[in-house]
Design a protein around this motif. Structure first.
Motif, short mmCIF file in Angstrom:
data_model
loop_
_atom_site.label_atom_id
_atom_site.label_comp_id
_atom_site.label_asym_id
_atom_site.label_seq_id
_atom_site.Cartn_x
_atom_site.Cartn_y
_atom_site.Cartn_z
N VAL A 9 -95.33 -35.93 44.51
CA VAL A 9 -96.26 -35.39 43.52
C VAL A 9 -95.89 -33.95 43.17
O VAL A 9 -95.92 -33.55 42.00
CB VAL A 9 -97.72 -35.48 44.02
CG1 VAL A 9 -98.66 -34.71 43.13
CG2 VAL A 9 -98.14 -36.93 44.11
N ALA A 10 -95.51 -33.15 44.16
CA ALA A 10 -95.11 -31.76 43.90
C ALA A 10 -93.88 -31.71 43.00
O ALA A 10 -93.81 -30.91 42.06
CB ALA A 10 -94.85 -31.03 45.21
N MET A 55 -93.47 -42.40 64.75
CA MET A 55 -94.91 -42.59 64.60
C MET A 55 -95.18 -43.44 63.37
O MET A 55 -94.33 -43.56 62.48
CB MET A 55 -95.60 -41.23 64.47
CG MET A 55 -95.40 -40.35 65.69
SD MET A 55 -95.98 -38.67 65.46
CE MET A 55 -97.71 -38.91 65.27
N SER A 56 -96.36 -44.02 63.30
CA SER A 56 -96.74 -44.88 62.18
C SER A 56 -98.13 -44.51 61.67
O SER A 56 -98.93 -43.92 62.39
CB SER A 56 -96.74 -46.34 62.61
OG SER A 56 -95.47 -46.74 63.05
N GLY A 57 -98.39 -44.86 60.42
CA GLY A 57 -99.72 -44.67 59.84
C GLY A 57 -99.70 -43.85 58.58
O GLY A 57 -98.66 -43.36 58.13
N THR A 58 -100.88 -43.70 58.00
CA THR A 58 -100.99 -42.95 56.74
C THR A 58 -100.63 -41.49 56.92
O THR A 58 -100.16 -40.85 55.98
CB THR A 58 -102.41 -43.06 56.15
OG1 THR A 58 -103.35 -42.61 57.13
CG2 THR A 58 -102.73 -44.48 55.75
N SER A 59 -100.81 -40.95 58.12
CA SER A 59 -100.45 -39.55 58.33
C SER A 59 -98.94 -39.35 58.23
O SER A 59 -98.48 -38.23 58.00
CB SER A 59 -100.94 -39.07 59.70
OG SER A 59 -100.34 -39.83 60.73
N PRO A 109 -97.08 -37.08 53.73
CA PRO A 109 -96.13 -36.03 53.34
C PRO A 109 -95.11 -36.50 52.30
O PRO A 109 -94.70 -35.73 51.44
CB PRO A 109 -95.44 -35.65 54.65
CG PRO A 109 -96.38 -36.06 55.71
CD PRO A 109 -97.08 -37.28 55.18
N HIS A 110 -94.69 -37.76 52.37
CA HIS A 110 -93.74 -38.28 51.39
C HIS A 110 -94.37 -38.31 50.00
O HIS A 110 -93.76 -37.90 49.01
CB HIS A 110 -93.29 -39.70 51.78
CG HIS A 110 -92.43 -39.73 52.99
ND1 HIS A 110 -92.94 -39.80 54.26
CD2 HIS A 110 -91.10 -39.70 53.12
CE1 HIS A 110 -91.95 -39.82 55.13
NE2 HIS A 110 -90.81 -39.76 54.46
N VAL A 111 -95.59 -38.80 49.91
CA VAL A 111 -96.28 -38.88 48.61
C VAL A 111 -96.58 -37.48 48.09
O VAL A 111 -96.38 -37.20 46.90
CB VAL A 111 -97.57 -39.73 48.73
CG1 VAL A 111 -98.36 -39.70 47.44
CG2 VAL A 111 -97.22 -41.15 49.12
N CYS A 129 -94.86 -45.52 46.45
CA CYS A 129 -94.98 -46.09 47.79
C CYS A 129 -94.28 -45.14 48.75
O CYS A 129 -93.47 -44.31 48.35
CB CYS A 129 -94.39 -47.49 47.86
SG CYS A 129 -92.62 -47.54 47.58
N ALA A 130 -94.63 -45.25 50.01
CA ALA A 130 -94.05 -44.36 51.01
C ALA A 130 -93.96 -45.10 52.34
O ALA A 130 -94.76 -45.99 52.60
CB ALA A 130 -94.91 -43.11 51.17
N PRO A 131 -92.99 -44.74 53.15
CA PRO A 131 -92.88 -45.38 54.46
C PRO A 131 -94.05 -44.99 55.34
O PRO A 131 -94.60 -43.90 55.21
CB PRO A 131 -91.57 -44.82 55.02
CG PRO A 131 -91.41 -43.50 54.35
CD PRO A 131 -92.01 -43.67 52.98
#
Length: 68
Positions: free
Chosen positions: A50-51, A36-40, A44-46, A12-14
């Motif tokens: 993953v990296a 700012m809000s949203g999937t954008s 970057p957190h997700v 999960c990510a903020p």
């Protein structure tokens, strides 16, 4: 994920009111950052997670989705 069939949240990510660098303009008059809000903002957190995971477990391979 369907709550009626179960399942787990693995990542999960903020995505709400995340501070980001943002140029001064009519929305952002006070500085270099803007909430700012949203999937954008969550992406970057997700991606970073993953990296880090791929670096820790290089033997893991991504799975291809079947049926495409």
């Amino acid at each position: 994920m369907n709550p009626s069939t179960g399942g787990n949240v693995n990542i999960c990510a903020p995505g709400v009111d995340i501070f980001s660098s943002y140029p001064k303009n009519s929305k952002n008059k006070s500085g270099n950052y803007y909430a700012m809000s949203g999937t954008s903002m969550a992406t970057p957190h997700v991606s970073g997670l993953v990296a880090l995971y791929m670096e820790q477990f290089p033997e893991k391979k991504r799975r291809k989705k079947s049926g495409n």
